[in-house]
Design an enzyme around this catalytic site. Sequence first.
Site, short mmCIF file in Angstrom:
data_model
loop_
_atom_site.label_atom_id
_atom_site.label_comp_id
_atom_site.label_asym_id
_atom_site.label_seq_id
_atom_site.Cartn_x
_atom_site.Cartn_y
_atom_site.Cartn_z
N LYS A 46 0.85 -1.20 0.00
CA LYS A 46 0.00 0.00 0.00
C LYS A 46 0.89 1.25 0.00
CE LYS A 46 -3.41 2.81 0.89
NZ LYS A 46 -4.20 3.17 -0.29
N ASN A 70 -13.06 3.94 -6.10
CA ASN A 70 -12.55 4.21 -4.75
C ASN A 70 -11.99 5.60 -4.66
OD1 ASN A 70 -9.44 4.33 -4.02
ND2 ASN A 70 -9.65 3.12 -5.91
N LEU A 74 -5.13 7.68 -0.05
CA LEU A 74 -3.81 7.29 0.49
C LEU A 74 -3.78 7.19 2.01
CD1 LEU A 74 -1.26 9.19 -1.81
CD2 LEU A 74 -2.26 6.93 -2.10
N CYS A 131 -1.96 9.15 -8.29
CA CYS A 131 -3.16 8.98 -7.46
C CYS A 131 -4.22 9.99 -7.90
CB CYS A 131 -2.84 9.16 -5.99
SG CYS A 131 -4.31 8.87 -4.98
N ASN A 191 -2.55 3.13 -13.26
CA ASN A 191 -3.37 3.33 -12.06
C ASN A 191 -4.85 3.35 -12.50
OD1 ASN A 191 -4.27 4.14 -9.44
ND2 ASN A 191 -2.27 5.08 -9.11
N THR A 192 -5.74 3.75 -11.59
CA THR A 192 -7.18 3.78 -11.90
C THR A 192 -7.53 4.96 -12.83
OG1 THR A 192 -7.46 5.07 -9.89
CG2 THR A 192 -7.88 2.72 -9.72
N GLY A 216 -11.02 -2.56 -11.98
CA GLY A 216 -11.76 -3.80 -12.21
C GLY A 216 -11.85 -4.13 -13.69
N GLY A 242 -4.54 -3.42 -14.43
CA GLY A 242 -5.87 -2.90 -14.75
C GLY A 242 -6.81 -4.01 -15.17
N GLY A 264 -5.20 -6.01 -8.79
CA GLY A 264 -5.78 -5.18 -7.73
C GLY A 264 -7.15 -5.64 -7.29
#
Length: 301
Positions: A46, A70, A74, A131, A191-192, A216, A242, A264
């Site tokens: 994390k 989400n 952090l 992030c 990342n997302t 997802g 991803g 993830g």
Amino acid sequence: MKTKLSVNFAGIKLKNPILTASGTFGYGYEVADIIPLEKLGAIITKTITLQPRIGNPQPRIAEAGNAMLNTIGLQNIGVKAFVEQPLSKLSKIKTPVFVSIAGSTAKEYIEIVKILRNQKPISAIELNLSCPNLKKKIICHDLPLMKEIIKGVKKFSNVAIIAKLSPLITDIAELALCVQNLGADALTLTNTYPAMAIDVKTFKPKLSTIKGGLSGACIKPLSIRCVYDAFQKVKIPIIGCGGIMTGEDAIEFMLAGASAVSVGTSSLISPKNLINIINELESILTEKKINSVKKIVGFLR
Ligand SMILES: Cc1cc2nc3c(=O)[nH]c(=O)nc-3n(C[C@H](O)[C@H](O)[C@H](O)COP(=O)(O)O)c2cc1C
């Protein structure tokens, strides 16, 4: 004969290319009773920051179709507590540990790297430059700041530096090349994706910060495209990330150019999925009589 799953990633020997994705597997040791951690290729912990963070207000997780949103923000215990507790526990596990870090200035990133320097068992540092859930702009959108961070941490780190980028970029390949030229040893893509969802019963956003990061299954084709594009331009290895839910998904990322992958949302659903993905990867490639997983990396090019 079974397919060999071992890979060499940025000079680090991994027994297989399946890694945990930062933020979805805690600090790693918490899951030791559920799955054998030594079966994993590596654990990416994390994201930690210089000071502890309480994260964003609730609600910070929401369902969105077949994906999840989400806005954890952090939340973490801070680098000093991380070194005392989780890291010392992880030192007993024979799996490489990649530590994810973030800050809001280059000074903060460098400070964390100085604290982590020479700490066992760290094999690599993943710079979270992407992030989407903080008030400030995403770091990899600020080229001068990103340059200061990568050049700065490279001076003080004695392990591989992996830059984790946001997919929200016009030309991901150009950014990947820029990161390589700054001295990063590897990339994580991606990342997302910044996204939002609204509750039609209450007419309110599903997340406290209105927008959050989408992850997802549904993001998989988007992130594979990023890996494919970056792979055409860079020489440094890529961790694909991803929407990986199955061994087939991992293979798809590797055919596009990923040397390893991180999982993830699927491991949040159940950490056991990580083991299923490793087993499936091995059985599909064995059936195809491919003697080493390395052979499929970037096969499409
Ligand atoms: C609940 C949650 C927390 C996350 N926290 C972090 C984090 O601390 N640092 C980071 O770099 N990525 C974080 N991520 C992003 C994941 O590491 C990963 O890049 C993303 O979820 C896409 O992969 P997936 O579709 O397999 O989940 C988080 C994702 C989720 C779902």
